[in-house]
Design a protein around this motif. Structure first.
Motif, PDB file in Angstrom:
ATOM      1  N   TRP A 118       0.837  -1.199   0.000  1.00  0.00           N
ATOM      2  CA  TRP A 118       0.000   0.000   0.000  1.00  0.00           C
ATOM      3  C   TRP A 118       0.870   1.247   0.000  1.00  0.00           C
ATOM      4  O   TRP A 118       1.959   1.255   0.561  1.00  0.00           O
ATOM      5  N   LYS A 167      -1.467  -0.603  -4.055  1.00  0.00           N
ATOM      6  CA  LYS A 167      -2.728   0.108  -3.888  1.00  0.00           C
ATOM      7  C   LYS A 167      -2.460   1.390  -3.125  1.00  0.00           C
ATOM      8  O   LYS A 167      -1.640   1.409  -2.211  1.00  0.00           O
ATOM      9  N   LEU A 176      -3.909   4.228  -0.642  1.00  0.00           N
ATOM     10  CA  LEU A 176      -4.935   4.444   0.372  1.00  0.00           C
ATOM     11  C   LEU A 176      -5.372   5.906   0.362  1.00  0.00           C
ATOM     12  O   LEU A 176      -4.542   6.810   0.436  1.00  0.00           O
ATOM     13  N   LEU A 193     -11.005   7.023   4.067  1.00  0.00           N
ATOM     14  CA  LEU A 193     -10.984   5.938   5.043  1.00  0.00           C
ATOM     15  C   LEU A 193     -11.503   6.414   6.390  1.00  0.00           C
ATOM     16  O   LEU A 193     -12.335   5.758   7.013  1.00  0.00           O
ATOM     17  N   VAL A 248      -6.686   8.174   2.611  1.00  0.00           N
ATOM     18  CA  VAL A 248      -6.878   8.297   4.053  1.00  0.00           C
ATOM     19  C   VAL A 248      -8.076   9.185   4.399  1.00  0.00           C
ATOM     20  O   VAL A 248      -8.877   8.816   5.269  1.00  0.00           O
ATOM     21  N   TRP A 279     -12.253   3.892  -0.211  1.00  0.00           N
ATOM     22  CA  TRP A 279     -10.985   4.505   0.188  1.00  0.00           C
ATOM     23  C   TRP A 279      -9.791   3.935  -0.584  1.00  0.00           C
ATOM     24  O   TRP A 279      -8.651   4.237  -0.267  1.00  0.00           O
ATOM     25  N   LEU A 280     -10.061   3.138  -1.624  1.00  0.00           N
ATOM     26  CA  LEU A 280      -9.006   2.695  -2.537  1.00  0.00           C
ATOM     27  C   LEU A 280      -8.889   3.760  -3.607  1.00  0.00           C
ATOM     28  O   LEU A 280      -9.758   3.901  -4.465  1.00  0.00           O
ATOM     29  N   VAL A 304       0.734   5.424   0.987  1.00  0.00           N
ATOM     30  CA  VAL A 304       0.025   6.436   1.768  1.00  0.00           C
ATOM     31  C   VAL A 304       0.698   7.767   1.485  1.00  0.00           C
ATOM     32  O   VAL A 304       1.924   7.888   1.599  1.00  0.00           O
TER      33      VAL A 304
END
Length: 167
Positions: free
Chosen positions: A38, A149, A151, A156, A153, A135-136, A40
């Motif tokens: 992932w 992938k 994220l 999310l 945030v 949230w993808l 971020v």
């Protein structure tokens, strides 16, 4: 890794994250959650630390590990791979706690299997995103063809599933 070198590594990583975020770099932080890699955004990430003691909270979902006291502030700890439907994070030397940015004012942290370091946009090629959670944000392939992938945030931390930790 000796304790002093781990502290030094954490300090250096924290400094590199601050420099990258302040410089407006398009860098992202890579983490491993179960079998998935992932990304971020640095603008959404806070600090990355070895997990402190986590106090379980009764009557919560299995992916909600509990709360952790980090420098006098309580953080709700979400086992990110378990939240995604996979196996929970197993204890280990590489396990990390990703504190979500202070701007979200949630006091939330994601428990991940390990840190994969800073990644630049130039390291990835956009791929068609599979239908998934809201949230993808996007999916990518790196130069070796591995899937990543991203994220989202902000989405999310607004997702009712993420916010509803009661069992």
């Amino acid at each position: 890794m000796a304790r002093t070198s781990l502290r030094e590594y954490q300090r250096e990583l924290s400094e590199r994250l601050k420099v990258a975020a302040a410089g407006g770099a398009a860098s992202r932080l890579g983490v491993k959650a179960g079998e998935e890699s992932w990304l971020v955004s640095l603008a959404d990430a806070g600090e990355v630390i070895p997990p402190p003691a986590i106090t379980p909270v009764p009557l919560t979902k299995p992916w909600f590990r509990g709360v952790a006291n980090i420098r006098g502030k309580l953080y709700g700890v979400v086992d990110f791979p378990a939240f995604l439907g996979g196996a929970p994070v197993a204890p280990g030397e590489q396990v990390r706690l990703l504190l979500l940015g202070e701007k979200f004012r949630l006091g939330s942290a994601l428990l991940v299997d390990r840190l994969l370091g800073l990644r630049g946009a130039e390291d990835f090629q956009a791929q068609p995103a599979a239908a998934g959670a809201p949230w993808l944000k996007a999916e990518y392939a790196d130069k070796e063809g591995a899937r990543w992938k991203e994220l989202d945030v902000p989405r999310l931390v607004q997702d009712p599933v993420f916010l509803e930790v009661a069992a």
